[in-house]
Design an enzyme around this catalytic site. Structure first.
Site, PDB file in Angstrom:
ATOM      1  N   HIS A  34      -3.383  10.640   0.629  1.00 31.95           N
ATOM      2  CA  HIS A  34      -2.592  11.007   1.652  1.00 31.95           C
ATOM      3  C   HIS A  34      -2.166  11.658   2.678  1.00 31.95           C
ATOM      4  O   HIS A  34      -1.334  11.658   3.147  1.00 31.95           O
ATOM      5  CB  HIS A  34      -1.551   8.980   2.136  1.00 31.95           C
TER       6      HIS A  34
ATOM      7  N   TYR B  62      -6.188   0.393  15.199  1.00 26.18           N
ATOM      8  CA  TYR B  62      -4.311   0.514  16.585  1.00 26.18           C
ATOM      9  C   TYR B  62      -4.694   0.035  17.543  1.00 26.18           C
ATOM     10  O   TYR B  62      -4.278  -0.731  18.605  1.00 26.18           O
ATOM     11  CB  TYR B  62      -3.891   2.020  16.808  1.00 26.18           C
TER      12      TYR B  62
ATOM     13  N   ASN C 265      -8.458   1.738   9.023  1.00 24.30           N
ATOM     14  CA  ASN C 265      -6.830   1.742  10.111  1.00 24.30           C
ATOM     15  C   ASN C 265      -7.471   0.755  11.008  1.00 24.30           C
ATOM     16  O   ASN C 265      -8.000   1.719  11.506  1.00 24.30           O
ATOM     17  CB  ASN C 265      -6.315   2.969   9.506  1.00 24.30           C
TER      18      ASN C 265
ATOM     19  N   GLU D  38      -8.512   7.739   5.631  1.00 21.49           N
ATOM     20  CA  GLU D  38      -8.687   8.522   7.502  1.00 21.49           C
ATOM     21  C   GLU D  38      -9.077  10.096   6.868  1.00 21.49           C
ATOM     22  O   GLU D  38      -8.904  10.877   8.046  1.00 21.49           O
ATOM     23  CB  GLU D  38      -7.123   8.443   8.139  1.00 21.49           C
TER      24      GLU D  38
ATOM     25  N   ARG E  17       0.997  -1.064   0.068  1.00 18.06           N
ATOM     26  CA  ARG E  17      -0.360   0.131  -0.470  1.00 18.06           C
ATOM     27  C   ARG E  17       0.819   1.307   0.110  1.00 18.06           C
ATOM     28  O   ARG E  17       1.613   1.285   1.452  1.00 18.06           O
ATOM     29  CB  ARG E  17      -0.529  -0.102   1.051  1.00 18.06           C
TER      30      ARG E  17
ATOM     31  N   GLU F 186      -4.120  -0.681   7.631  1.00 13.85           N
ATOM     32  CA  GLU F 186      -3.131  -0.377   8.542  1.00 13.85           C
ATOM     33  C   GLU F 186      -3.622  -0.918   9.709  1.00 13.85           C
ATOM     34  O   GLU F 186      -4.834  -0.780  10.350  1.00 13.85           O
ATOM     35  CB  GLU F 186      -3.603   1.196   8.493  1.00 13.85           C
TER      36      GLU F 186
END
Length: 618
Positions: A194, A383, A381, A239, A149, A448
């Site tokens: 991005h 985390y 994404n 995002e 990516r 991600e």
């Protein structure tokens, strides 16, 4: 034979310290050891159970830790064709900020504004990937990933953001990147945007102006026409939550606008959604039939648990957190409009403050129809997770007050190199299941997922291997047990790079990059062979069915690095070459020990089952 007898130790009981937060001797009330929180500022000293109290209750109830599908490790593999990837972003790695006709981006301007980025770091050189194409392709080959990516820098190919000024040198650069990937049998997953918006467009209003919707549509059309024969996987925007809230609400990210935190982030988010939809329609109407690719958007989200799972206020707060975070952008794209709780709360709070209308813009019926369904998959994404509880911010008109939620982390969750990121793998599975149930069971591409460190350089990044093993295993559970259609996984990130406003202090990379060395050498961390093994195995094959060829130790090669920069390895100061040798040896021993322990454990389990069966046979 009981579990504790395996080690020859008989444990007859366990006492948790302590029941309540209390006076901790010389430390007073600073340290809180209690299973229950005590508010010492309240004369009634109210007690509130913490998450750990409920967890300890379950341990006592189950008389230990029974191996369950939720908490145990799941052995299994992902489906054939599962996409294994790692990721970077153009501004974070490329450098060459003024080379070959590239235009200025909002991040170029932001990082050159003193005080905006930690240590005043910038992306002028970054990882120098613009000049290190072959080196970076070598890293990807070493990882054995099937996909990569990457993102295209809008101002590198269109310096002023418009198709009236094309920078062919920038276009040629991305052709070289994509061609090199394909030659290595690695499929590019290309992100159009991005975060590096051309400054020329920001000067016209940026994401706060309708102009950006048309500009982004033209930019997307241009990229599809130039690269679409080679690229079969597109991501429009990365995002939007961060673009809108941190860029135009808090102002902590480029372009750094924070003077009107009450509404501008909602306006920016509104335009991001419309721009995404236009790009999707351009591809769908003009290119899909011939190019036969897939296109969607990447949304980021935490997973929210109620701080107290038995308190309705906290349960409601956790749901509201998800509505305002993931739902802000997922609902319009997957369902057609903002979710009702978000619309109602912002409208009521806006009117109560004397405004004529809601601070959240409304989509017209035509826009709702245009936006709904503009996805081929769900780019995610993720985390970390949080514990949510309700908070009243009064009449303040901003995002946090609208949401009415505060969050904390459970103290049992491991820390990372980022203060916002705690390691909480169970939340990943729950989020994937939530997306399946909330948004119509879409194919989910994890675009991600990763963890950071900071401080002294240590190539033995055990926490990252722990993170990948547990998070990927939770994705496998979501896939195999919960039925979530997870089609790929992307490790963030390929290498240590500029982590936006945190500069180079936080390092997410699988490969260490020495940014004090002009050559920007890359060196593999211990997580490289670990992640590579998971990739080669396509998951977690059961050791009891082994041995498996995919678990064979892999040799690591690295770009040279200056001997003047020793690193920490197992508490020792070693040269890079010595540390890499140590990593390879450690990993080889680790593989042998894991397989051996798993095999012994499997034999013990089989033995116990057979013994129990013989005992119960008539």
């Amino acid at each position: 034979m009981t579990a504790y007898e395996l080690d020859g130790v008989k444990v007859k009981g366990y006492i948790a310290t302590s029941l309540l937060d209390s006076f901790e001797w010389l430390h007073g009330y600073i340290y809180a050891f209690g299973l229950h929180y005590v508010d010492f500022n309240d004369p009634n000293r109210p007690r509130t159970p913490k998450f750990s109290a409920h967890y300890y209750y379950q341990v006592m109830k189950n008389n230990g830790f029974p191996e369950t599908a939720e908490f145990g490790k799941l052995w299994g593999r992902f489906a054939e064709g599962f996409m294994w990837s790692t990721a970077t972003a153009s501004y974070q790695i490329e450098g060459a900020w003024r080379a070959d006709g590239k235009g200025i981006s909002i991040w170029d301007k932001f990082t050159h504004t003193p005080g905006k980025v930690l240590n005043n770091d910038n992306g002028d050189i970054a990882c120098d990937s613009y000049n290190k194409l072959e080196v970076d392709i070598g890293l990807l080959k070493q990882l054995k990933v099937t996909h990569y990516r990457m993102s295209i820098s809008w101002p590198r190919v269109l310096p002023d953001g418009t198709i009236n000024n094309i920078n062919e040198a920038g276009v040629d650069y991305y052709h070289r990147v994509i061609d090199a990937l394909l030659a290595a049998n690695i499929q590019p997953q290309v992100t159009l945007y991005h975060w590096d918006l051309p400054q020329a467009i920001e000067d016209q209003g940026g994401w706060l102006s309708d102009i950006v919707v048309d500009r982004f549509r033209d930019y997307a059309d241009f990229l599809f026409s130039r690269f679409g024969q080679k690229v079969k996987f597109w991501i429009t925007i990365n995002e939007p939550y961060i673009i809108a809230l941190l860029g135009y609400g808090y102002g902590s990210f480029a372009p750094g606008i924070s003077h009107d935190p009450g509404s501008l982030h909602y306006v920016a988010g509104h335009n991001v959604i419309k721009a995404h939809a236009e790009a999707w329609h351009v591809y769908n109407d003009k290119y899909r039939a011939e190019q036969k690719g897939r296109i969607s958007i990447t949304l980021n989200s935490d997973w929210a648990e109620p701080r107290n799972p038995y308190k309705q206020e906290d349960i409601d707060a956790a749901k509201r957190y998800m509505d305002f975070f993931l739902g802000w952008f997922a609902n319009p794209i997957f369902k057609g409009d903002y979710n009702e709780p978000m619309k109602r709360i912002i409208r009521e709070r806006s009117l109560a403050a004397g405004l004529e209308k809601s601070r959240l813009p409304e989509f017209t019926p035509a826009e709702i129809e245009r936006i709904k369904g503009t996805h081929d998959f769900f780019g995610l994404n993720h985390y970390t997770s949080v514990l949510a509880f309700s908070v009243d911010f009064g009449d303040t008109q901003n995002y946090d007050a609208d949401r009415g939620v505060a969050v904390i982390s459970d103290r049992t969750w491991l820390e990372s190199g980022s203060n916002w990121l705690r390691i909480a793998p169970l939340g990943f599975r729950k989020l994937l299941k939530y997306i399946k149930e909330e948004y119509g069971d879409p194919p989910i591409l994890v675009t991600e997922n990763g963890v950071s460190e900071n401080g002294p350089v240590d190539l033995n990044d055990e926490h990252r291997s722990f993170f990948y093993e547990n998070y990927i295993n939770e994705a496998l559970k979501a896939n195999m047990t919960d039925g979530a259609n997870v089609i790929g996984y992307t490790a963030w990130s390929l290498m240590d790079n500029l982590e936006w406003a945190s500069g180079y202090g936080e390092r997410f990379g699988l490969f260490y990059v020495n940014h004090t060395n002009a050559d920007r050498p890359r060196t593999p961390k211990a997580s490289v062979p670990f992640y590579t093994t998971i990739v080669r195995c396509n998951g977690f094959p059961d050791p009891a069915d082994g041995p498996h060829d995919c678990t064979n130790s892999l040799s690591s090669t690295s770009a040279p690095i200056s001997e003047e920069n020793p690193v920490n390895f197992l508490g020792m100061k070693l040269s890079i070459d010595e540390a890499v040798t140590g990593l390879n040896t450690t990993f080889a021993l680790l593989i042998v020990s894991v397989v051996a322990v798993a095999g012994v454990t499997s034999l013990l389990i089989v033995s116990r089952k057979r013994s129990k069966k013989r005992k119960n046979d008539p």
